[in-house]
Design a protein around this motif. Structure first.
Motif, PDB file in Angstrom:
ATOM      1  N   CYS B   4     -24.597 -18.782 -14.938  1.00  0.00           N
ATOM      2  CA  CYS B   4     -24.770 -19.948 -14.062  1.00  0.00           C
ATOM      3  C   CYS B   4     -25.491 -19.473 -12.804  1.00  0.00           C
ATOM      4  O   CYS B   4     -25.090 -18.496 -12.180  1.00  0.00           O
ATOM      5  CB  CYS B   4     -23.414 -20.539 -13.681  1.00  0.00           C
ATOM      6  N   CYS B   7     -22.883 -19.942  -9.639  1.00  0.00           N
ATOM      7  CA  CYS B   7     -21.696 -19.110  -9.402  1.00  0.00           C
ATOM      8  C   CYS B   7     -21.733 -17.774 -10.153  1.00  0.00           C
ATOM      9  O   CYS B   7     -20.865 -16.927  -9.940  1.00  0.00           O
ATOM     10  CB  CYS B   7     -20.422 -19.873  -9.780  1.00  0.00           C
ATOM     11  N   CYS B  25     -21.595 -26.281 -15.824  1.00  0.00           N
ATOM     12  CA  CYS B  25     -20.930 -24.980 -15.741  1.00  0.00           C
ATOM     13  C   CYS B  25     -19.429 -25.236 -15.756  1.00  0.00           C
ATOM     14  O   CYS B  25     -18.910 -25.974 -14.910  1.00  0.00           O
ATOM     15  CB  CYS B  25     -21.344 -24.255 -14.469  1.00  0.00           C
ATOM     16  N   CYS B  28     -17.835 -23.574 -12.203  1.00  0.00           N
ATOM     17  CA  CYS B  28     -18.003 -24.201 -10.877  1.00  0.00           C
ATOM     18  C   CYS B  28     -18.361 -25.685 -10.954  1.00  0.00           C
ATOM     19  O   CYS B  28     -18.406 -26.355  -9.930  1.00  0.00           O
ATOM     20  CB  CYS B  28     -19.068 -23.451 -10.071  1.00  0.00           C
TER      21      CYS B  28
END
Ligand SMILES: [Zn+2]
Ligand SMILES: [Zn+2]
Lengths: 260, 54, 260, 54
Positions: B4, B7, B25, B28
């Motif tokens: 991601c 994050c 994601c 997050c």
């Protein structure tokens, strides 16, 4: 007083009642039309399927790629507008056709990417030719009206230097707002009903926030857009909005009497 | 598996990934747009105002 | 002084030089365009062959049946006009597109039957949608010019209540005549030559009957129509006619300097 | 054979006559338009101004 009349652009819909009515109006009049079915028909004649996409919140709208945008120009300011202006000239109205590009009549921001849902997946589609109207060149309309002409306007609008698609009902709303006019939206359906199963509950006009709250609650399906457009028109300065049937014998005069 | 870009956590991708698709994601919650599938390339999906009609 | 600029309507021809030039003109300007290749391209996209017929005296022209007339509306006031107005808006010109139907800009008599020669046989073909311009609504153009707009006009014209095809060069001539304007006809060819093999013999402008007699003698092939249109413009009141190449860097300014 | 509607003389027609075709009367010179071929129907061909371009 000025009246903005929104009429459908479908060739199948016979607009003669509306055209004759416009000829007899004492008020200055601006006509705004759509023509989505003419776009689909032209795409079909070219062997292309129209593409509609659904947004995450469930709104279905046309995806207008570059080729479709060219067909859109052909169908709306080309075929539908020329036919309407010809019909009005024959009815004794000195009509002048305009697209939203002419004189920057309808300008605003372009939206070239849209979030859509396809097969349950969220996606971003780029290359859309659509936009949101932020400004109306009322001067161009006033100039023509002052000289005795009846403007007949349609999408596309001009956004960031490009001609793009925009909703015709909202275009009519923006024009009515800019002119402080009464907006008459003619539709093929009979109107919006507080109780869809009871014809006597038709809501004929909205003039107050409370009334259009009631209208918004009552509107269903595609009528939602007409109601949203009516809301925009009133918020941007239109005097009054009447949503009425195009199938009445004298649809505009009837609508103005009902609304007035 | 791809990271991601918000994050850094691994993002699980299904097989028939398409360009333009938005994946979330799981760590997050960021919305990531698939810019390419071979190799997989992700970027933060743009916020796009949704309009009620065109 | 007003300048009427006739430009081609082909999308393949890059009109940017002309558009930038129009933006810098001090004079009021009216643009007139054609778009025959756009009509053919659109017919082709629909799987239809354009139909050209030959008259007994050997003139080749389009036969415009009802279906072709609809495509004509799509291509000229639709696609080509909208693209030109968009290009002019981007060049800083507040352009407003008009077809000959708008405000009765170009009106006259319809010719629905034509004598043609096919396979050596004389025939009468009926159902043609074409006409000859007799009147120009100069008031509509003056109204727009006075408010700072640049009209961008094209066929069709309005004849006996119907939108019909008419030659764009002649439309430009009629407009220039009605406005007492200078007509600049931009063409893809370099001009008319007294001796076609000698580039130094180019006839750059005509201002007297003797000069256009010489021009008429020199014109060959398709240029004949441009010369006939120039003749009509001068006879109907145009100040001056300049036939010039569209391919110059500043085609209109160059043409006006040469002609002036 | 059909009669010329102008002078009454017989007009000679060829076999592959088409609707819209103009035939000349050999006797009086009138231009006759073929309105129908089965049966043959003729009428005076309209004078049509020829224009140099559309
Ligand atoms: Zn994350
Ligand atoms: Zn005879």
């Amino acid at each position: 007083m000025t009246v903005v009349v929104k009429i459908g652009g479908a060739r199948a819909v016979n607009p003669e009642g509306a055209l004759a009515d416009i000829a007899e109006l004492d008020e200055d009049c601006v006509v705004v039309h759509g023509g989505s079915t003419a776009v689909d028909d032209t795409l079909d004649a070219m062997g292309t399927e129209p593409e509609y996409v659904e947004t995450p919140s469930g709104v279905v709208g046309r995806f207008t790629d570059e080729e479709t945008m060219d067909v859109f120009k052909m169908a709306l300011p080309g075929l539908v507008n020329t036919d309407l202006v010809t019909g009005l000239q024959n009815a004794g109205v000195d009509a002048v056709g305009l697209s939203g590009v002419d004189g920057g009549l309808l300008t605003g921001k372009r939206k070239s990417a849209v979030r859509v849902v396809e097969d349950g997946k969220k996606k971003i589609r780029r290359g859309d030719h659509s936009g949101t109207i932020q400004d109306v060149n009322a001067d161009l309309l006033d100039t023509l009206l002052a000289s005795g002409y009846t403007p007949v306007a349609s999408p596309p609008m001009l956004a960031e230097g490009t001609a793009v698609n925009t909703d015709a009902d909202r275009a009519a709303a923006a024009v009515a707002g800019a002119l402080g006019a009464t907006l008459v939206v003619l539709t093929d359906v009979e109107g919006v009903y507080a109780d869809p199963d009871d014809p006597s509950t038709r809501i004929e006009s909205v003039e107050t926030p409370a009334e259009y709250d009631a209208l918004t609650d009552a509107a269903e399906g595609f009528m939602t857009r007409k109601v949203m457009a009516a809301t925009e028109a009133l918020e941007s300065g239109a005097r009054e909005v009447v949503v009425a049937s195009a199938n009445a014998e004298r649809p505009i005069v009837t609508a103005l009497d009902a609304g007035g | 598996m791809t990271e991601c870009i918000e994050c850094g956590a691994d993002v699980t991708l299904h097989d028939d990934l398409e360009v333009g698709e938005i994946v979330d994601c799981a760590t997050c919650g960021a919305e990531l747009e698939v810019l390419g599938t071979d190799p997989v390339e992700l970027d933060t999906a743009p916020e796009l105002e949704e309009d009620w009609g065109e």
